[in-house]
Design an enzyme around this catalytic site. Structure first.
Site, short mmCIF file in Angstrom:
data_model
loop_
_atom_site.label_atom_id
_atom_site.label_comp_id
_atom_site.label_asym_id
_atom_site.label_seq_id
_atom_site.Cartn_x
_atom_site.Cartn_y
_atom_site.Cartn_z
CG HIS A 218 -3.80 -6.61 -3.21
ND1 HIS A 218 -4.32 -5.37 -3.51
CD2 HIS A 218 -4.83 -7.34 -2.76
CE1 HIS A 218 -5.60 -5.36 -3.26
NE2 HIS A 218 -5.95 -6.54 -2.79
CE1 TYR A 222 -9.15 -6.45 0.74
CE2 TYR A 222 -7.34 -7.26 -0.59
CZ TYR A 222 -8.55 -6.61 -0.49
OH TYR A 222 -9.16 -6.13 -1.60
CG HIS A 372 -7.13 4.24 -4.06
ND1 HIS A 372 -8.37 3.72 -3.77
CD2 HIS A 372 -6.25 3.24 -3.81
CE1 HIS A 372 -8.24 2.46 -3.38
NE2 HIS A 372 -6.96 2.14 -3.39
CG PHE A 373 -2.67 4.74 -0.99
CD1 PHE A 373 -2.14 5.47 0.04
CD2 PHE A 373 -1.94 4.61 -2.17
CE1 PHE A 373 -0.92 6.10 -0.10
CE2 PHE A 373 -0.71 5.24 -2.31
CZ PHE A 373 -0.20 5.99 -1.27
CG HIS A 374 -3.59 9.35 2.00
ND1 HIS A 374 -2.75 9.24 0.94
CD2 HIS A 374 -2.80 9.59 3.07
CE1 HIS A 374 -1.50 9.41 1.33
NE2 HIS A 374 -1.49 9.62 2.63
NE ARG A 435 2.59 6.79 -5.63
CZ ARG A 435 2.49 5.53 -5.17
NH1 ARG A 435 2.17 4.55 -6.00
NH2 ARG A 435 2.70 5.26 -3.90
NE ARG A 436 6.32 5.76 -4.07
CZ ARG A 436 6.55 4.47 -4.07
NH1 ARG A 436 7.06 3.88 -5.11
NH2 ARG A 436 6.29 3.74 -3.00
C1 HEM Z 1 -1.49 14.39 8.15
C2 HEM Z 1 -1.85 13.31 7.53
C3 HEM Z 1 -1.27 12.90 6.20
C4 HEM Z 1 -0.88 13.66 5.13
C5 HEM Z 1 -0.96 15.16 4.99
C6 HEM Z 1 -0.38 12.76 4.12
C7 HEM Z 1 0.12 13.16 2.88
C8 HEM Z 1 0.69 12.32 1.94
C9 HEM Z 1 1.12 12.69 0.62
C10 HEM Z 1 1.01 14.10 0.03
C11 HEM Z 1 1.64 11.60 0.02
C12 HEM Z 1 2.19 11.49 -1.39
C13 HEM Z 1 3.57 12.01 -1.54
C14 HEM Z 1 4.15 11.71 -2.90
O1 HEM Z 1 3.76 10.73 -3.56
O2 HEM Z 1 5.03 12.48 -3.34
C15 HEM Z 1 1.54 10.51 0.96
C16 HEM Z 1 1.97 9.21 0.73
C17 HEM Z 1 1.65 8.14 1.53
N1 HEM Z 1 0.91 8.16 2.71
FE1 HEM Z 1 0.22 9.81 3.64
N2 HEM Z 1 -0.49 11.47 4.58
C18 HEM Z 1 -1.03 11.51 5.85
C19 HEM Z 1 -1.33 10.43 6.66
C20 HEM Z 1 -1.12 9.11 6.30
C21 HEM Z 1 -1.53 7.98 7.10
C22 HEM Z 1 -2.26 8.05 8.43
C23 HEM Z 1 -1.15 6.86 6.42
C24 HEM Z 1 -1.33 5.40 6.76
C25 HEM Z 1 -1.87 4.92 7.84
C26 HEM Z 1 -0.47 7.30 5.22
C27 HEM Z 1 0.10 6.46 4.28
C28 HEM Z 1 0.80 6.87 3.16
C29 HEM Z 1 1.50 5.98 2.26
C30 HEM Z 1 1.61 4.46 2.38
C31 HEM Z 1 2.05 6.78 1.24
C32 HEM Z 1 2.85 6.29 0.04
C33 HEM Z 1 4.30 6.53 0.21
C34 HEM Z 1 5.07 6.23 -1.05
O3 HEM Z 1 4.62 6.57 -2.16
O4 HEM Z 1 6.12 5.61 -0.91
N3 HEM Z 1 -0.49 8.67 5.17
N4 HEM Z 1 0.94 10.96 2.13
CU LIG Z 2 -3.60 -4.18 -4.61
#
Ligand code: HEM
Ligand SMILES: [Cu+2]
Length: 572
Positions: A218, A222, A372-374, A435-436
């Site tokens: 968490h 920050y 949320h976190f995006h 998710r995931r």
């Molecule tokens: C083209 C831009 C992006 C797209 C289309 C995208 C799409 C996604 C999607 C669909 C997931 C969920 C996949 C799942 O849970 O099965 C995901 C997870 C995630 N994304 Fe992105 N994302 C983008 C950019 C970013 C950026 C810029 C960041 C951070 C600076 C980011 C951080 C994360 C993180 C931390 C997760 C979680 C991974 C996990 O569950 O282990 N994403 N993204």
């Molecule tokens: Cu938190």
């Protein structure tokens, strides 16, 4: 101010390496929305598996990019405001540790040996190089803090009655939070995960590992956010054509983060059975404490923007919104900041839902979470990081921005993309979309018995928004690396758009000294975490054997005595 060649090079590499890796990170973002919408109904594409891609995506975007940037930005801030350069030897050792660590982890992920996602929860087991590499990246990022603390103390001695510059205070607070929280994850990695991944210990206490991870995890958010806050307080008002409404508000908010950012990690473990309700309630309560610095920031920034708008000739209650430099190419950073802040309104609101233990039950592990976190890490944090990387590079190298018209449009494109993307994911999450999960294999495959038509519109929105984000992200890389390959035409100087403060607030020692805040931080941490760790150690349930990402059967081990382990050896 002019920078020495060594420091300049260091900062360029620390900005350039993660941005080059970002091409892989963003590519996988696009792939995920394609799989999830059922456009691709396979477990892998171009020899990269879904979970391998998801691990690369999370680690590169949320850990490598953010950590490298925070260190580079920290060097730039300390140098600029204290008018002295940091110790170059320390800075380069830190750079090499972070870079070697990143290469090790990247190798493990790209070769498919560590598809454990960026949270690397046991009992999923990755290659030892993944854990070692992550530890090196983290320890490397600690080093500059000790040197900056030395610079700060010397500056204080020379200027005992001057207020510490707000940006310096923010940078130090940020790295103190980072140092404290990463102690826990360093322990998790070095003492629990690494010996277990090497096969030296047969099983692992999953609850303890998760509790240590979220102690870090968490506060990590920050650590992502504070560099953006430093920019919003110090640079946004000037870019808008005004002044910072209250410098004191900024100090209070930054110090409050010292109190509220670490002792709340259990809010990621509301569903972990070993941790008792009282601790969950207490940490949930503390989580809402973060609303205080957030509202202080929201009101201060809004007041600063209103002041700027009125100075630019605005009339009426909300007229100032119309008088801000949204598309001014010479102030392109304003566009990156304002789009980030607009996205963040929704990120904050959805975060309140997550933090409420009861509501959390509904959205736990659904697509709501990435929705949320995006809007936080891929919103204000990402836009501030990329905008500022471009700004620092082009100023320090004396090069004009490549395609300036495109540079100012990118954040708007990203914002439109992300609002569509997150609407799809949040809506999907509310109706159960997980998710995931590689949805294309089952739930989004009309030929599969599990096909779930309700999730067609939600994943389609995710796909549409994701494509727009991908285009914006790639355009940014063209602008950034296009600038890198330009010739130097301007004077090369480190420069920031520094805002004056509107009121001349006098120095209050409590808000200009770390000591009382660090003491309070220690007390709250002990109250919040001793019982949680006690639960994790004394009440974790059976320990877990090792699992490889590609198989639901544990990896058998000769010394394994748990019942899972015997089952595994029976199946062999
Ligand atoms: C083209 C831009 C992006 C797209 C289309 C995208 C799409 C996604 C999607 C669909 C997931 C969920 C996949 C799942 O849970 O099965 C995901 C997870 C995630 N994304 Fe992105 N994302 C983008 C950019 C970013 C950026 C810029 C960041 C951070 C600076 C980011 C951080 C994360 C993180 C931390 C997760 C979680 C991974 C996990 O569950 O282990 N994403 N993204
Ligand atoms: Cu938190």
């Amino acid at each position: 101010m002019k920078l020495s060649t060594s420091l300049k090079r260091l900062i360029y590499w620390e900005l350039g390496i993660p941005l080059a890796l970002l091409s892989i990170g963003i590519y996988h973002g696009l792939m995920q929305v394609i799989y999830r919408a059922g456009v691709l109904r396979d477990s892998s594409f171009a020899k990269l598996d879904y979970y391998q891609g998801l691990t690369l995506h999370g680690v590169i975007n949320a850990v490598v990019l953010t950590t490298f940037f925070a260190v580079a930005f920290g060097h730039a801030i300390m140098t600029f405001y204290l008018k002295k350069e940091p110790n170059k030897k320390v800075a380069w050792i830190s750079f090499w540790m972070m870079t070697i660590g990143t290469v090790m982890a990247a190798w493990a992920m790209l070769s498919g040996k560590a598809s454990v996602l960026y949270t690397f929860y046991p009992p999923l087991k990755g290659h030892p190089f993944f854990y070692l590499g992550s530890a090196l990246l983290i320890v490397g990022s600690w080093l500059p803090l000790f040197d900056w603390a030395r610079m700060y103390m010397r500056w204080k001695k020379e200027n005992p009655t001057t207020k510490t510059p707000l940006a310096v205070l923010g940078n130090l607070a940020n790295f103190i939070i980072w140092f404290v929280c990463t102690l826990a994850v360093a322990y998790e990695v070095l003492v629990l995960l690494l010996p277990w991944a090497m096969g030296w210990t047969p099983d692992i206490n999953v609850t303890l590992a998760r509790t240590l991870f979220w102690f870090f995890g968490h506060a990590l958010v920050y650590f992502w956010l504070l560099p953006a806050y430093i920019m919003f307080y110090n640079f946004l008002p000037k870019l808008a054509g005004g002044k910072l409404y209250s410098d004191m508000a900024g100090r209070i908010a930054l110090f409050l983060f010292l109190l509220f950012s670490v002792p709340v990690g259990v809010h990621h473990q509301f569903s972990d059975p070993s941790i008792t309700k009282g601790i969950k309630f207490f940490q949930s309560f503390l989580t809402f404490g973060v609303a205080i610095p957030s509202f202080i920031t929201a009101f201060t920034l809004a007041a600063s923007l209103e002041y700027a708008g009125r100075r630019n000739g605005a009339k009426g209650l909300f007229g100032f919104f119309k008088k801000l430099p949204y598309f001014d190419q010479s102030r392109y950073l304003f566009a990156y900041f304002i789009c980030g802040l607009i996205i963040f309104i929704f990120g904050g609101l959805t975060g309140m839902v997550n933090a409420s233990a009861e509501l959390n039950n509904t959205i736990h592990n659904t697509a709501w979470l990435p929705g949320h976190f995006h809007m936080t890490v891929a919103g204000p944090v990402f836009l501030a990081i990329v905008g500022m990387s471009l700004y620092i590079y082009s100023k320090a190298a004396g090069k004009r921005v490549f395609m300036p018209k495109v540079a100012v449009i990118i954040p708007y494109l990203w914002m439109i993309g992300i609002l569509i993307f997150s609407t799809g994911l949040s809506w999907g999450g509310l109706i159960g979309e997980p998710r995931r999960t590689n949805l294309g294999l089952t739930y989004l495959n009309p030929e599969h018995e599990l096909f779930t038509p309700e999730w067609v519109p939600t994943t389609m929105l995710g796909l549409a928004g994701g494509i727009i984000m991908f285009v914006a992200g790639m355009l940014f890389l063209v602008v950034f690396f296009g600038t890198v390959f330009r010739k130097k035409t301007e004077p090369a100087e480190l420069e920031f758009p520094v805002s004056e403060s509107l009121h001349n607030e006098k120095r209050v020692p409590l808000f200009d000294s770390f000591k009382p805040w660090l003491a309070a931080m220690a007390v709250i941490l002990v109250i919040a975490y001793v019982p949680a760790l006690k639960d994790a150690v004394t009440n974790p349930g059976p320990k877990a054997p090792r699992f490889a990402p590609e198989s639901p059967v544990p990896i058998s081990s000769t010394t394994n005595v748990t019942n899972y382990g015997t089952e595994a050896s029976e199946t062999k």
